[in-house]
Write a protein that holds these residues in place. Structure first.
Motif, PDB file in Angstrom:
ATOM      1  N   GLU A  52       0.909  -0.912   0.119  1.00  0.00           N
ATOM      2  CA  GLU A  52      -0.080  -0.032   0.039  1.00  0.00           C
ATOM      3  C   GLU A  52       0.704   1.022  -0.422  1.00  0.00           C
ATOM      4  O   GLU A  52       0.443   2.350  -0.151  1.00  0.00           O
ATOM      5  CB  GLU A  52      -0.913  -0.288   1.230  1.00  0.00           C
ATOM      6  CG  GLU A  52      -0.687   0.228   2.537  1.00  0.00           C
ATOM      7  CD  GLU A  52      -0.644  -0.725   3.284  1.00  0.00           C
ATOM      8  OE1 GLU A  52       0.160  -1.334   4.086  1.00  0.00           O
ATOM      9  OE2 GLU A  52      -0.099  -2.124   2.459  1.00  0.00           O
ATOM     10  N   LEU A  53       2.200   1.170   0.162  1.00  0.00           N
ATOM     11  CA  LEU A  53       3.295   2.282   0.114  1.00  0.00           C
ATOM     12  C   LEU A  53       2.822   2.971  -1.145  1.00  0.00           C
ATOM     13  O   LEU A  53       3.785   3.647  -1.099  1.00  0.00           O
ATOM     14  CB  LEU A  53       4.600   2.025   0.521  1.00  0.00           C
ATOM     15  CG  LEU A  53       4.346   1.479   2.233  1.00  0.00           C
ATOM     16  CD1 LEU A  53       6.252   1.065   2.271  1.00  0.00           C
ATOM     17  CD2 LEU A  53       4.487   2.686   3.718  1.00  0.00           C
ATOM     18  N   PHE A  54       2.954   1.963  -2.473  1.00  0.00           N
ATOM     19  CA  PHE A  54       3.269   2.247  -3.414  1.00  0.00           C
ATOM     20  C   PHE A  54       1.555   2.851  -4.184  1.00  0.00           C
ATOM     21  O   PHE A  54       1.750   2.549  -5.486  1.00  0.00           O
ATOM     22  CB  PHE A  54       3.691   1.441  -4.163  1.00  0.00           C
ATOM     23  CG  PHE A  54       5.104   0.875  -3.650  1.00  0.00           C
ATOM     24  CD1 PHE A  54       6.270   1.577  -4.102  1.00  0.00           C
ATOM     25  CD2 PHE A  54       4.949  -0.295  -2.590  1.00  0.00           C
ATOM     26  CE1 PHE A  54       7.147   1.057  -2.322  1.00  0.00           C
ATOM     27  CE2 PHE A  54       6.456  -0.700  -2.361  1.00  0.00           C
ATOM     28  CZ  PHE A  54       7.605   0.028  -2.163  1.00  0.00           C
ATOM     29  N   ASP A  55       1.094   3.347  -3.701  1.00  0.00           N
ATOM     30  CA  ASP A  55      -0.905   2.844  -3.755  1.00  0.00           C
ATOM     31  C   ASP A  55      -0.064   4.494  -4.936  1.00  0.00           C
ATOM     32  O   ASP A  55      -0.205   5.708  -4.697  1.00  0.00           O
ATOM     33  CB  ASP A  55      -1.508   3.614  -3.453  1.00  0.00           C
ATOM     34  CG  ASP A  55      -2.371   2.552  -1.977  1.00  0.00           C
ATOM     35  OD1 ASP A  55      -2.790   1.419  -3.315  1.00  0.00           O
ATOM     36  OD2 ASP A  55      -2.662   2.311  -1.057  1.00  0.00           O
ATOM     37  N   LYS A  65       2.449  -1.136  -6.869  1.00  0.00           N
ATOM     38  CA  LYS A  65       1.437  -1.588  -6.256  1.00  0.00           C
ATOM     39  C   LYS A  65       1.304  -3.171  -6.439  1.00  0.00           C
ATOM     40  O   LYS A  65       1.348  -4.471  -6.203  1.00  0.00           O
ATOM     41  CB  LYS A  65       0.482  -1.183  -5.550  1.00  0.00           C
ATOM     42  CG  LYS A  65      -0.182  -1.883  -4.397  1.00  0.00           C
ATOM     43  CD  LYS A  65      -1.301  -0.966  -3.819  1.00  0.00           C
ATOM     44  CE  LYS A  65      -2.284  -2.147  -2.924  1.00  0.00           C
ATOM     45  NZ  LYS A  65      -3.687  -1.431  -3.091  1.00  0.00           N
ATOM     46  N   THR A  66       0.576  -2.898  -7.748  1.00  0.00           N
ATOM     47  CA  THR A  66       0.211  -4.697  -8.325  1.00  0.00           C
ATOM     48  C   THR A  66       1.661  -5.347  -8.315  1.00  0.00           C
ATOM     49  O   THR A  66       1.050  -6.410  -8.876  1.00  0.00           O
ATOM     50  CB  THR A  66      -0.604  -4.409  -9.906  1.00  0.00           C
ATOM     51  OG1 THR A  66      -1.063  -3.122  -9.423  1.00  0.00           O
ATOM     52  CG2 THR A  66      -0.829  -5.239 -10.297  1.00  0.00           C
ATOM     53  N   ARG A 173       3.852  -7.648 -18.173  1.00  0.00           N
ATOM     54  CA  ARG A 173       3.622  -8.477 -18.907  1.00  0.00           C
ATOM     55  C   ARG A 173       3.710  -9.854 -17.365  1.00  0.00           C
ATOM     56  O   ARG A 173       3.371 -10.896 -16.557  1.00  0.00           O
ATOM     57  CB  ARG A 173       4.790  -9.242 -19.820  1.00  0.00           C
ATOM     58  CG  ARG A 173       3.782  -8.628 -20.523  1.00  0.00           C
ATOM     59  CD  ARG A 173       5.143  -9.250 -21.538  1.00  0.00           C
ATOM     60  NE  ARG A 173       4.622 -11.190 -22.055  1.00  0.00           N
ATOM     61  CZ  ARG A 173       5.522 -11.390 -22.635  1.00  0.00           C
ATOM     62  NH1 ARG A 173       5.504 -11.456 -23.466  1.00  0.00           N
ATOM     63  NH2 ARG A 173       5.540 -13.100 -22.493  1.00  0.00           N
ATOM     64  N   ILE A 174       4.278  -9.126 -16.041  1.00  0.00           N
ATOM     65  CA  ILE A 174       4.572 -10.165 -15.117  1.00  0.00           C
ATOM     66  C   ILE A 174       2.762 -10.310 -14.455  1.00  0.00           C
ATOM     67  O   ILE A 174       2.949 -11.188 -13.501  1.00  0.00           O
ATOM     68  CB  ILE A 174       5.143  -9.089 -13.561  1.00  0.00           C
ATOM     69  CG1 ILE A 174       6.765  -8.957 -14.582  1.00  0.00           C
ATOM     70  CG2 ILE A 174       5.361  -9.481 -12.580  1.00  0.00           C
ATOM     71  CD1 ILE A 174       8.061  -8.252 -13.991  1.00  0.00           C
ATOM     72  N   TYR A 175       1.584  -8.980 -14.519  1.00  0.00           N
ATOM     73  CA  TYR A 175       1.635  -9.146 -13.634  1.00  0.00           C
ATOM     74  C   TYR A 175      -0.419  -9.456 -14.535  1.00  0.00           C
ATOM     75  O   TYR A 175      -0.972  -8.900 -14.184  1.00  0.00           O
ATOM     76  CB  TYR A 175       0.665  -7.708 -12.036  1.00  0.00           C
ATOM     77  CG  TYR A 175       0.735  -6.334 -12.903  1.00  0.00           C
ATOM     78  CD1 TYR A 175      -0.754  -5.693 -14.002  1.00  0.00           C
ATOM     79  CD2 TYR A 175       1.997  -6.146 -12.278  1.00  0.00           C
ATOM     80  CE1 TYR A 175      -0.269  -4.442 -13.890  1.00  0.00           C
ATOM     81  CE2 TYR A 175       2.285  -4.476 -12.958  1.00  0.00           C
ATOM     82  CZ  TYR A 175       1.215  -4.354 -14.167  1.00  0.00           C
ATOM     83  OH  TYR A 175       0.897  -2.660 -14.405  1.00  0.00           O
ATOM     84  N   GLN A 176      -0.145  -8.796 -16.011  1.00  0.00           N
ATOM     85  CA  GLN A 176      -0.856  -8.698 -16.741  1.00  0.00           C
ATOM     86  C   GLN A 176      -1.581 -10.892 -16.949  1.00  0.00           C
ATOM     87  O   GLN A 176      -0.796 -11.329 -17.366  1.00  0.00           O
ATOM     88  CB  GLN A 176      -0.630  -8.497 -18.379  1.00  0.00           C
ATOM     89  CG  GLN A 176      -0.712  -6.544 -17.376  1.00  0.00           C
ATOM     90  CD  GLN A 176      -1.252  -6.157 -19.274  1.00  0.00           C
ATOM     91  OE1 GLN A 176       0.430  -6.702 -19.569  1.00  0.00           O
ATOM     92  NE2 GLN A 176      -0.897  -4.687 -19.044  1.00  0.00           N
TER      93      GLN A 176
END
Length: 176
Positions: A52-55, A65-66, A173-176
């Motif tokens: 959440e620090l990276f919101d 964050k993601t 691409r890491i999180y998609q």
């Protein structure tokens, strides 16, 4: 409280208004006996990664964050929760002047990926799963064997030189 130092013979003490706070990485099993001894003598407060620090922090379209949450969810699933990547590795992107793709590439190249190699003992299939690179086309390079015995055999290794030129879309691409 003061003590006499054994070699110099000088007195040493810490003022009452100074607190000593130590940190410890539980993933390092080589210090298990010391860990047990310390736990008997001190209070410990677990600090898990704080994404959440990276919101609201995006770099070239990459939500930090993601990114951190996705990597950690995969590590938790494939290994355990005690090996998740801490938010401190990404602290540089909290500074406005460091919030760029070069910083993000450096974090991946120098911090995240070497940890993954250590955690998974160069099991590139698991590392590829963590990095969302199942086809091994972004973070890896293909090595084809030639010769009589291994002709046509293919293996992969991490391509550190490629990390230096990754785009935001590649990292996303890491999180998609």
């Amino acid at each position: 409280l003061q003590v006499t130092l054994p070699y110099s013979g000088k007195k040493f003490g810490v003022p009452k208004n100074v607190y000593i706070i130590g940190t410890m990485n539980t993933a390092d099993r080589s210090i298990a006996l010391m860990d047990t001894a310390l736990r008997r003598r001190f209070n410990f407060v677990e600090m898990m990664p704080q994404s959440e620090l990276f919101d609201g922090i995006d770099i070239d379209g990459v939500s930090i964050k993601t990114l951190l949450e996705t990597i950690n969810n995969r590590i938790h699933y494939l290994y355990d929760r005690e090996h998740t990547i801490g938010h401190a590795y990404f602290k540089d992107v909290l500074k406005e002047e460091s919030r760029n793709i070069q910083t993000l590439r450096r974090i991946l190249k120098n911090n995240v990926i070497p940890l993954l190699q250590e955690y998974f003992y160069d099991d590139y299939d698991k590392i590829a799963q963590i990095l969302g690179d199942g086809d091994k086309k972004v973070f890896f390079k293909e090595i084809k064997a030639s010769g009589i015995v291994f002709d046509g055999d293919v293996k992969y290794e991490l391509d550190y030189s490629n990390i230096d030129i990754l785009s935001g879309e590649d990292i996303k691409r890491i999180y998609q």
